[in-house]
Design a protein around this motif. Structure first.
Motif, PDB file in Angstrom:
ATOM      1  N   VAL A 456       0.851  -1.195   0.000  1.00 41.51           N
ATOM      2  CA  VAL A 456       0.000   0.000   0.000  1.00 41.51           C
ATOM      3  C   VAL A 456       0.886   1.244   0.000  1.00 41.51           C
ATOM      4  O   VAL A 456       0.947   1.978  -0.983  1.00 41.51           O
ATOM      5  N   LEU A 457       1.584   1.477   1.109  1.00 40.63           N
ATOM      6  CA  LEU A 457       2.484   2.632   1.180  1.00 40.63           C
ATOM      7  C   LEU A 457       3.738   2.413   0.352  1.00 40.63           C
ATOM      8  O   LEU A 457       4.308   3.362  -0.194  1.00 40.63           O
ATOM      9  N   VAL A 458       4.174   1.157   0.264  1.00 37.37           N
ATOM     10  CA  VAL A 458       5.332   0.806  -0.568  1.00 37.37           C
ATOM     11  C   VAL A 458       4.943  -0.405  -1.399  1.00 37.37           C
ATOM     12  O   VAL A 458       3.889  -1.022  -1.200  1.00 37.37           O
ATOM     13  N   ARG A 459       5.800  -0.726  -2.353  1.00 32.20           N
ATOM     14  CA  ARG A 459       5.618  -1.970  -3.101  1.00 32.20           C
ATOM     15  C   ARG A 459       6.835  -2.828  -2.827  1.00 32.20           C
ATOM     16  O   ARG A 459       7.917  -2.630  -3.392  1.00 32.20           O
ATOM     17  N   ALA A 460       6.683  -3.755  -1.882  1.00 36.17           N
ATOM     18  CA  ALA A 460       7.802  -4.593  -1.473  1.00 36.17           C
ATOM     19  C   ALA A 460       8.170  -5.560  -2.598  1.00 36.17           C
ATOM     20  O   ALA A 460       7.420  -5.765  -3.550  1.00 36.17           O
ATOM     21  N   GLY A 461       9.343  -6.169  -2.468  1.00 33.12           N
ATOM     22  CA  GLY A 461       9.788  -7.148  -3.448  1.00 33.12           C
ATOM     23  C   GLY A 461       8.949  -8.413  -3.394  1.00 33.12           C
ATOM     24  O   GLY A 461       8.257  -8.695  -2.406  1.00 33.12           O
ATOM     25  N   TRP A 462       9.025  -9.209  -4.462  1.00 35.17           N
ATOM     26  CA  TRP A 462       8.192 -10.405  -4.544  1.00 35.17           C
ATOM     27  C   TRP A 462       8.552 -11.429  -3.476  1.00 35.17           C
ATOM     28  O   TRP A 462       7.678 -12.169  -3.005  1.00 35.17           O
ATOM     29  N   LYS A 463       9.797 -11.484  -3.057  1.00 42.11           N
ATOM     30  CA  LYS A 463      10.158 -12.443  -2.011  1.00 42.11           C
ATOM     31  C   LYS A 463       9.418 -12.149  -0.715  1.00 42.11           C
ATOM     32  O   LYS A 463       9.083 -13.061   0.046  1.00 42.11           O
ATOM     33  N   ARG A 464       9.158 -10.869  -0.494  1.00 44.90           N
ATOM     34  CA  ARG A 464       8.439 -10.493   0.728  1.00 44.90           C
ATOM     35  C   ARG A 464       6.932 -10.581   0.526  1.00 44.90           C
ATOM     36  O   ARG A 464       6.190 -10.945   1.444  1.00 44.90           O
ATOM     37  N   LEU A 465       6.466 -10.285  -0.681  1.00 42.18           N
ATOM     38  CA  LEU A 465       5.025 -10.306  -0.932  1.00 42.18           C
ATOM     39  C   LEU A 465       4.443 -11.717  -0.852  1.00 42.18           C
ATOM     40  O   LEU A 465       3.307 -11.903  -0.400  1.00 42.18           O
ATOM     41  N   VAL A 466       5.200 -12.721  -1.318  1.00 42.03           N
ATOM     42  CA  VAL A 466       4.650 -14.079  -1.376  1.00 42.03           C
ATOM     43  C   VAL A 466       4.672 -14.785  -0.026  1.00 42.03           C
ATOM     44  O   VAL A 466       4.166 -15.908   0.083  1.00 42.03           O
ATOM     45  N   ARG A 467       5.241 -14.161   0.993  1.00 49.12           N
ATOM     46  CA  ARG A 467       5.271 -14.822   2.304  1.00 49.12           C
ATOM     47  C   ARG A 467       3.885 -14.948   2.904  1.00 49.12           C
ATOM     48  O   ARG A 467       3.573 -15.928   3.596  1.00 49.12           O
ATOM     49  N   HIS A 468       3.048 -13.965   2.655  1.00 49.65           N
ATOM     50  CA  HIS A 468       1.701 -13.982   3.217  1.00 49.65           C
ATOM     51  C   HIS A 468       0.707 -13.677   2.099  1.00 49.65           C
ATOM     52  O   HIS A 468       0.884 -12.730   1.338  1.00 49.65           O
ATOM     53  N   ASN A 469      -0.340 -14.507   2.004  1.00 46.97           N
ATOM     54  CA  ASN A 469      -1.389 -14.283   1.019  1.00 46.97           C
ATOM     55  C   ASN A 469      -2.484 -13.441   1.663  1.00 46.97           C
ATOM     56  O   ASN A 469      -3.325 -13.933   2.413  1.00 46.97           O
ATOM     57  N   ALA A 470      -2.469 -12.146   1.395  1.00 49.22           N
ATOM     58  CA  ALA A 470      -3.412 -11.217   2.026  1.00 49.22           C
ATOM     59  C   ALA A 470      -4.714 -11.187   1.226  1.00 49.22           C
ATOM     60  O   ALA A 470      -4.849 -10.432   0.267  1.00 49.22           O
ATOM     61  N   SER A 471      -5.649 -12.053   1.582  1.00 49.17           N
ATOM     62  CA  SER A 471      -6.934 -12.091   0.892  1.00 49.17           C
ATOM     63  C   SER A 471      -7.783 -10.904   1.310  1.00 49.17           C
ATOM     64  O   SER A 471      -7.712 -10.434   2.457  1.00 49.17           O
ATOM     65  N   VAL A 472      -8.594 -10.434   0.396  1.00 47.92           N
ATOM     66  CA  VAL A 472      -9.383  -9.234   0.657  1.00 47.92           C
ATOM     67  C   VAL A 472     -10.413  -9.462   1.756  1.00 47.92           C
ATOM     68  O   VAL A 472     -10.723  -8.557   2.533  1.00 47.92           O
ATOM     69  N   GLN A 473     -10.956 -10.691   1.859  1.00 44.32           N
ATOM     70  CA  GLN A 473     -11.969 -10.954   2.878  1.00 44.32           C
ATOM     71  C   GLN A 473     -11.378 -11.066   4.278  1.00 44.32           C
ATOM     72  O   GLN A 473     -12.117 -11.107   5.252  1.00 44.32           O
ATOM     73  N   HIS A 474     -10.023 -11.099   4.360  1.00 48.61           N
ATOM     74  CA  HIS A 474      -9.364 -11.166   5.664  1.00 48.61           C
ATOM     75  C   HIS A 474      -8.790  -9.820   6.082  1.00 48.61           C
ATOM     76  O   HIS A 474      -7.998  -9.757   7.025  1.00 48.61           O
ATOM     77  N   MET A 475      -9.189  -8.763   5.413  1.00 45.46           N
ATOM     78  CA  MET A 475      -8.755  -7.431   5.807  1.00 45.46           C
ATOM     79  C   MET A 475      -9.321  -7.079   7.180  1.00 45.46           C
ATOM     80  O   MET A 475     -10.390  -7.594   7.560  1.00 45.46           O
TER      81      MET A 475
END
Length: 485
Positions: A456-475
């Motif tokens: 959101v505030l930043v766009r982290a690298g893919w290695k960091r993004l794939v660690r957690h699957n942030a589903s929209v219904q779990h916001m």
């Protein structure tokens, strides 16, 4: 007449009456063995070559071992025709629906059942890059008007059995076919059921564009809470986040829900570029959003009510420029803004050969000529021009920003800076109070979740993004605002 009759003549007469004076309706009567038959099609929706070679020729040459209509239909289905798409129909409404979707329907005498064959052959636009979502790195494919093609574009990218498509029909008279698409192992069944209920409650007679359904999926608001995209790769990414897509036949735009405010600032290029540059461009979009909405209102408010907030040099420049113009600063800003919006609308609607003429005339009218003539001041022209340019930086939000920009000009001209601050507070409360399919519209900013800030505030690298699957219904806060649906 709801169900098909056993008598061929009665069925054909009734359907012929429904299509009276319809030049695209085709009825072909012939014999299948010793049984009278009729083939019904719609010209322009079917392939005549396919019908002739794959249906009529085999039927008229087939050696049928019986003269019973029901047995003949069963023999044809199992031994004569080898069409991939076959369906038995028992009602007139089913026959009409299949014909309108490019099927050929076979009727036999002494048989209350019809047989439909997939013979679609209508012209369709080829897959090319969408003009509204241009991407520098990545696929050049975009959705087309045929939703079966759009389904194949998604299936090519997500080769998993978890990808599901459910057919729905919208439009009481148009009977437009559509398809819900989602990943079964990720999507929330409650959101899927809610979406189905809202689609079933849609009482539109015709659905000719994706925007027709947006008002039925969410209550009207300043900002869209239903997402739109013309890119299959974008929709695939949304499906992995738990969104549910809707493909509508006849439009190259797909819908998806829930839709969050922060998604307006995310583009497919963000995930194809390097993280540091994607973060930089994302912050540019955030800054452009605030400038596009608040800059003209603050300029008008300060110039008209609170000039002491400006540096002395800038104040003198603005005062000298405004002294030579006939209009007050608020009216001047409104006139300039309306002129820019008129230019934009003319550029969108005018035929392409005349598009350059609109730009030349607009540049002459709103530019150095207007300033030289003393109609507008140069500072006002610069402020409005910067505002319009920053609005193009976030194209998904251009429509609400255009309205809010005008509101804040009026508020700033009447109440000054304090009026703009009060309007900002009201806008913030409005955003925080909205939900999209029980998910807070401003999530994960409000309610706040630190782990979600990596996209959101930043766009982290893919290695960091794939660690957690942030589903929209779990916001944070999801599922607590169902009464606001």
């Amino acid at each position: 007449m709801e169900n098909l009759s056993e008598h061929l003549k009665e069925n054909v007469t009734y359907i012929n009456g429904l299509f009276e004076n319809a030049m695209d309706y085709i009825e072909r009567e012939f014999m299948v063995g010793t049984v009278p038959a009729a083939l019904l099609t719609m010209d322009g929706l079917v392939s005549k070559q396919h019908i002739t070679l794959s249906i009529l020729n085999p039927l008229m040459r087939a050696k049928i071992p019986t003269d019973n209509g029901k047995e003949t239909l069963l023999f044809i289905e199992e031994n004569v025709l080898c069409a991939v798409e076959q369906a038995e129909l028992s009602t007139v409404s089913e026959v009409l629906e299949r014909m309108m979707n490019g099927f050929a329907v076979l009727l036999l005498d002494n048989c209350p059942t019809a047989l439909a064959f997939g013979t679609q052959g209508f012209a369709a636009r080829g897959v090319d890059e969408p003009d509204t979502e241009v991407m520098q790195r990545g696929s050049r494919e975009g959705f087309v008007e045929t939703y079966q093609t759009n389904i194949s574009l998604l299936r090519r990218r997500l080769k998993t059995t978890e990808l599901k498509f459910e057919k729905v029909t919208v439009g009481e008279e148009s009977q437009t076919p559509a398809a819900l698409c989602y990943l079964k192992n990720i999507a929330d069944p409650k959101i899927i059921n809610t979406l189905k209920k809202r689609l079933s409650a849609c009482n539109l007679k015709d659905v000719l564009a994706a925007g027709y359904l947006a008002g039925y999926l969410e209550r009207p608001a300043i900002f869209d809470r239903v997402g739109f995209t013309e890119r299959p790769d974008t929709l695939c990414g949304k499906l992995h986040e738990g969104h549910i897509g809707l493909l509508i036949d006849g439009t190259p735009t797909a819908l998806y829900v829930p839709y969050l405010f922060v998604e307006n600032f995310q583009t497919a290029d963000d995930y194809a570029n390097r993280p540091f540059y994607a973060t930089f461009t994302r912050w540019l979009k955030y800054i452009a959003f605030f400038l596009a909405i608040f800059l003209p209102g603050l300029y008008v408010g300060i110039a008209a009510h609170d000039p002491e907030l400006l540096p002395e040099t800038l104040l003198v420049t603005i005062a000298q420029a405004e002294r030579s113009t006939p209009f007050p600063v608020m009216l001047e800003a409104i006139l300039l803004y309306f002129m820019y919006e008129l230019m934009r609308e003319a550029g969108l609607r005018v035929p392409k050969p005349l598009g350059s003429s609109v730009g030349i005339v607009g540049g002459l009218v709103i530019g150095e000529t207007a300033v030289s003539a003393g109609l507008v001041s140069a500072p006002s022209l610069v402020v409005i021009a910067v505002t319009v340019i920053t609005g193009y930086t976030v194209p998904k939000l251009y429509e609400p920003m255009a309205v809010l920009r005008l509101i804040f000009i009026l508020v700033g001209g009447i109440w000054g800076v304090w009026g703009v601050l009060a309007g900002f507070t009201f806008l913030l409360f409005e955003l925080c109070g909205k939900t999209s399919f029980s998910v807070p519209f401003l999530a994960p900013i409000a309610p706040f979740r630190l782990s979600a800030m990596r996209d959101v505030l930043v766009r982290a690298g893919w290695k960091r993004l794939v660690r957690h699957n942030a589903s929209v219904q779990h916001m944070p806060g999801a599922g607590k605002g169902e009464k606001h649906l």
